[in-house]
Design a protein around this motif. Sequence first.
Motif, PDB file in Angstrom:
ATOM      1  N   ARG A  87       4.872 -29.616  15.151  1.00  0.00           N
ATOM      2  CA  ARG A  87       3.448 -29.764  14.934  1.00  0.00           C
ATOM      3  C   ARG A  87       3.189 -30.239  13.519  1.00  0.00           C
ATOM      4  O   ARG A  87       3.776 -29.741  12.558  1.00  0.00           O
ATOM      5  CB  ARG A  87       2.731 -28.431  15.161  1.00  0.00           C
ATOM      6  N   SER A  88       2.312 -31.210  13.367  1.00  0.00           N
ATOM      7  CA  SER A  88       1.958 -31.701  12.043  1.00  0.00           C
ATOM      8  C   SER A  88       1.219 -30.627  11.263  1.00  0.00           C
ATOM      9  O   SER A  88       0.373 -29.917  11.803  1.00  0.00           O
ATOM     10  CB  SER A  88       1.063 -32.944  12.156  1.00  0.00           C
ATOM     11  N   ILE A  89       1.550 -30.498   9.979  1.00  0.00           N
ATOM     12  CA  ILE A  89       0.872 -29.507   9.155  1.00  0.00           C
ATOM     13  C   ILE A  89      -0.505 -30.001   8.724  1.00  0.00           C
ATOM     14  O   ILE A  89      -1.342 -29.226   8.291  1.00  0.00           O
ATOM     15  CB  ILE A  89       1.708 -29.156   7.908  1.00  0.00           C
ATOM     16  N   ASN A  90      -0.734 -31.300   8.843  1.00  0.00           N
ATOM     17  CA  ASN A  90      -2.009 -31.871   8.401  1.00  0.00           C
ATOM     18  C   ASN A  90      -3.029 -31.963   9.520  1.00  0.00           C
ATOM     19  O   ASN A  90      -4.206 -31.714   9.325  1.00  0.00           O
ATOM     20  CB  ASN A  90      -1.776 -33.260   7.807  1.00  0.00           C
ATOM     21  N   LEU A  91      -2.569 -32.324  10.707  1.00  0.00           N
ATOM     22  CA  LEU A  91      -3.468 -32.491  11.843  1.00  0.00           C
ATOM     23  C   LEU A  91      -2.931 -31.651  12.992  1.00  0.00           C
ATOM     24  O   LEU A  91      -1.966 -32.032  13.636  1.00  0.00           O
ATOM     25  CB  LEU A  91      -3.553 -33.971  12.242  1.00  0.00           C
ATOM     26  N   SER A  92      -3.548 -30.518  13.243  1.00  0.00           N
ATOM     27  CA  SER A  92      -2.988 -29.568  14.191  1.00  0.00           C
ATOM     28  C   SER A  92      -2.930 -30.105  15.609  1.00  0.00           C
ATOM     29  O   SER A  92      -2.190 -29.598  16.432  1.00  0.00           O
ATOM     30  CB  SER A  92      -3.793 -28.263  14.168  1.00  0.00           C
ATOM     31  N   LYS A  98      29.204 -38.316  14.020  1.00  0.00           N
ATOM     32  CA  LYS A  98      27.909 -38.080  14.659  1.00  0.00           C
ATOM     33  C   LYS A  98      26.759 -38.503  13.747  1.00  0.00           C
ATOM     34  O   LYS A  98      26.911 -38.569  12.529  1.00  0.00           O
ATOM     35  CB  LYS A  98      27.748 -36.601  15.014  1.00  0.00           C
ATOM     36  N   THR A  99      25.610 -38.765  14.371  1.00  0.00           N
ATOM     37  CA  THR A  99      24.365 -38.910  13.631  1.00  0.00           C
ATOM     38  C   THR A  99      23.683 -37.552  13.656  1.00  0.00           C
ATOM     39  O   THR A  99      23.245 -37.084  14.704  1.00  0.00           O
ATOM     40  CB  THR A  99      23.444 -39.966  14.270  1.00  0.00           C
ATOM     41  N   SER A 100      23.636 -36.896  12.502  1.00  0.00           N
ATOM     42  CA  SER A 100      23.173 -35.517  12.429  1.00  0.00           C
ATOM     43  C   SER A 100      21.899 -35.416  11.595  1.00  0.00           C
ATOM     44  O   SER A 100      21.815 -35.976  10.503  1.00  0.00           O
ATOM     45  CB  SER A 100      24.251 -34.619  11.809  1.00  0.00           C
ATOM     46  N   LEU A 101      20.926 -34.704  12.124  1.00  0.00           N
ATOM     47  CA  LEU A 101      19.713 -34.403  11.388  1.00  0.00           C
ATOM     48  C   LEU A 101      19.925 -33.128  10.593  1.00  0.00           C
ATOM     49  O   LEU A 101      20.387 -32.121  11.132  1.00  0.00           O
ATOM     50  CB  LEU A 101      18.545 -34.208  12.366  1.00  0.00           C
ATOM     51  N   LEU A 102      19.600 -33.146   9.288  1.00  0.00           N
ATOM     52  CA  LEU A 102      19.619 -31.955   8.446  1.00  0.00           C
ATOM     53  C   LEU A 102      18.184 -31.534   8.182  1.00  0.00           C
ATOM     54  O   LEU A 102      17.391 -32.312   7.650  1.00  0.00           O
ATOM     55  CB  LEU A 102      20.335 -32.226   7.116  1.00  0.00           C
ATOM     56  N   CYS A 103      17.870 -30.310   8.569  1.00  0.00           N
ATOM     57  CA  CYS A 103      16.497 -29.816   8.459  1.00  0.00           C
ATOM     58  C   CYS A 103      16.535 -28.402   7.923  1.00  0.00           C
ATOM     59  O   CYS A 103      17.540 -27.697   8.054  1.00  0.00           O
ATOM     60  CB  CYS A 103      15.839 -29.861   9.841  1.00  0.00           C
ATOM     61  N   GLY A 104      15.436 -27.974   7.304  1.00  0.00           N
ATOM     62  CA  GLY A 104      15.375 -26.602   6.828  1.00  0.00           C
ATOM     63  C   GLY A 104      14.204 -26.362   5.907  1.00  0.00           C
ATOM     64  O   GLY A 104      13.522 -27.289   5.472  1.00  0.00           O
ATOM     65  N   ASN A 105      13.987 -25.077   5.594  1.00  0.00           N
ATOM     66  CA  ASN A 105      12.959 -24.699   4.630  1.00  0.00           C
ATOM     67  C   ASN A 105      13.277 -25.267   3.257  1.00  0.00           C
ATOM     68  O   ASN A 105      14.437 -25.556   2.939  1.00  0.00           O
ATOM     69  CB  ASN A 105      12.881 -23.177   4.505  1.00  0.00           C
ATOM     70  N   SER A 106      12.267 -25.396   2.422  1.00  0.00           N
ATOM     71  CA  SER A 106      12.499 -25.752   1.034  1.00  0.00           C
ATOM     72  C   SER A 106      13.297 -24.644   0.353  1.00  0.00           C
ATOM     73  O   SER A 106      13.072 -23.456   0.603  1.00  0.00           O
ATOM     74  CB  SER A 106      11.166 -25.937   0.311  1.00  0.00           C
ATOM     75  N   GLY A 107      14.244 -25.034  -0.475  1.00  0.00           N
ATOM     76  CA  GLY A 107      15.004 -24.073  -1.250  1.00  0.00           C
ATOM     77  C   GLY A 107      16.281 -23.576  -0.631  1.00  0.00           C
ATOM     78  O   GLY A 107      17.000 -22.776  -1.243  1.00  0.00           O
ATOM     79  N   MET A 141      11.155 -25.557  -4.026  1.00  0.00           N
ATOM     80  CA  MET A 141      10.189 -26.616  -4.273  1.00  0.00           C
ATOM     81  C   MET A 141      10.718 -27.894  -3.642  1.00  0.00           C
ATOM     82  O   MET A 141      11.923 -28.167  -3.693  1.00  0.00           O
ATOM     83  CB  MET A 141       9.980 -26.790  -5.783  1.00  0.00           C
ATOM     84  N   HIS A 142       9.836 -28.677  -3.051  1.00  0.00           N
ATOM     85  CA  HIS A 142      10.256 -29.894  -2.373  1.00  0.00           C
ATOM     86  C   HIS A 142      10.934 -30.846  -3.361  1.00  0.00           C
ATOM     87  O   HIS A 142      10.373 -31.193  -4.393  1.00  0.00           O
ATOM     88  CB  HIS A 142       9.049 -30.612  -1.745  1.00  0.00           C
ATOM     89  N   PRO A 170      12.556 -33.901   4.204  1.00  0.00           N
ATOM     90  CA  PRO A 170      11.895 -32.981   3.273  1.00  0.00           C
ATOM     91  C   PRO A 170      11.903 -31.555   3.810  1.00  0.00           C
ATOM     92  O   PRO A 170      11.871 -31.331   5.024  1.00  0.00           O
ATOM     93  CB  PRO A 170      10.464 -33.528   3.197  1.00  0.00           C
ATOM     94  N   GLY A 171      11.945 -30.586   2.910  1.00  0.00           N
ATOM     95  CA  GLY A 171      11.887 -29.191   3.326  1.00  0.00           C
ATOM     96  C   GLY A 171      10.554 -28.877   3.990  1.00  0.00           C
ATOM     97  O   GLY A 171       9.518 -29.443   3.641  1.00  0.00           O
ATOM     98  N   ILE A 172      10.577 -27.981   4.964  1.00  0.00           N
ATOM     99  CA  ILE A 172       9.361 -27.632   5.697  1.00  0.00           C
ATOM    100  C   ILE A 172       9.135 -26.128   5.629  1.00  0.00           C
ATOM    101  O   ILE A 172      10.081 -25.343   5.572  1.00  0.00           O
ATOM    102  CB  ILE A 172       9.423 -28.103   7.161  1.00  0.00           C
ATOM    103  N   ARG A 173       7.876 -25.729   5.625  1.00  0.00           N
ATOM    104  CA  ARG A 173       7.517 -24.312   5.516  1.00  0.00           C
ATOM    105  C   ARG A 173       7.537 -23.618   6.874  1.00  0.00           C
ATOM    106  O   ARG A 173       7.957 -22.479   6.999  1.00  0.00           O
ATOM    107  CB  ARG A 173       6.122 -24.179   4.903  1.00  0.00           C
TER     108      ARG A 173
END
Length: 320
Positions: free
Chosen positions: A79-84, A182-191, A220-221, A243-246
Amino acid sequence: MSQPDETTGRVVRNTGAHYVAETPAGEINCKVKGNFRIRGLRTTNPVAVGDIVSVAPPGPDGTAYITAIEPRRNYIIRRSINLSKQAHIIAANIDRAVLVATLAHPSVSTNFIDRFLATAEAYRVPALLCINKTDLLADEPDGLELLHAVEHLYRTVGYEVVSVSARTGQGMENLRKALAGKTSLLCGNSGVGKSTIVNDLIPGIEQRTAEISAVHDQGMHTTTFSELFHLPGDPTGCIIDTPGIRGFGTVDFERADVGHYFPEIFELSHDCRFNNCTHVHEPGCAVLAAIDEGRVARSRYASYLSILEDADEGKYRKPF
């Protein structure tokens, strides 16, 4: 798909207004038209890193434009953090979704982990949990016990877990083996140290890192846009850094399907008395019985209930 004067490439960078497509002739800076949309999917970003696109040659203004996107074999969305009412595609056409999490400094909630894993299940992307900053856990009360408990929980469910310390290099070789080819996505919280991991995997890339906020124990991002990087010495291996996500809002989950995205709940559901059991209050529910007996983690069940609440309220449904 491409016209004779167009070229096909893979999007390797997204800065919001501009994209970079990797083609046989090299990288091309390009844009998308203002009305460019994918039918049936309303998102904040019509083009994502990993997309295979057709790019028209630059016009009189010197700008090259993306004209079409090949059908995606998969993607990870939140879900977008800007437009729910809209969603944001994190990456497309990936072989593995890697969630980088930490158990201290910062402490990533199991709810966030479970929401990411459930989304990967929903979009049929194999997932891996990478626990970083294990070196810090030795200084925490019961830190190593917590690490072993989390490793056991997610391995028991069926996920691959790799624990590392990107700062010391411990466990990084195991992560390299898991990402190879592999093509791998790296995702996670900031920090959580995602940029430090990328710097270790790709020496010389020098992704920016930042200290953890002492006030909120959050990062911090430092990565400001998504980008694909090729792994050195690996012709087919690459990572997509994001980018890190909350938070991780699920998108368009139907209530009846949420249990399918928790492997242990889905397996037990076959033994429920009712075929349409929601595993909340029904008699003869095998899932509730397993929770009482300690065979399903209460943290995982709490995450399941939180996603059910999303579906009940329709918070992340398609707006049309």
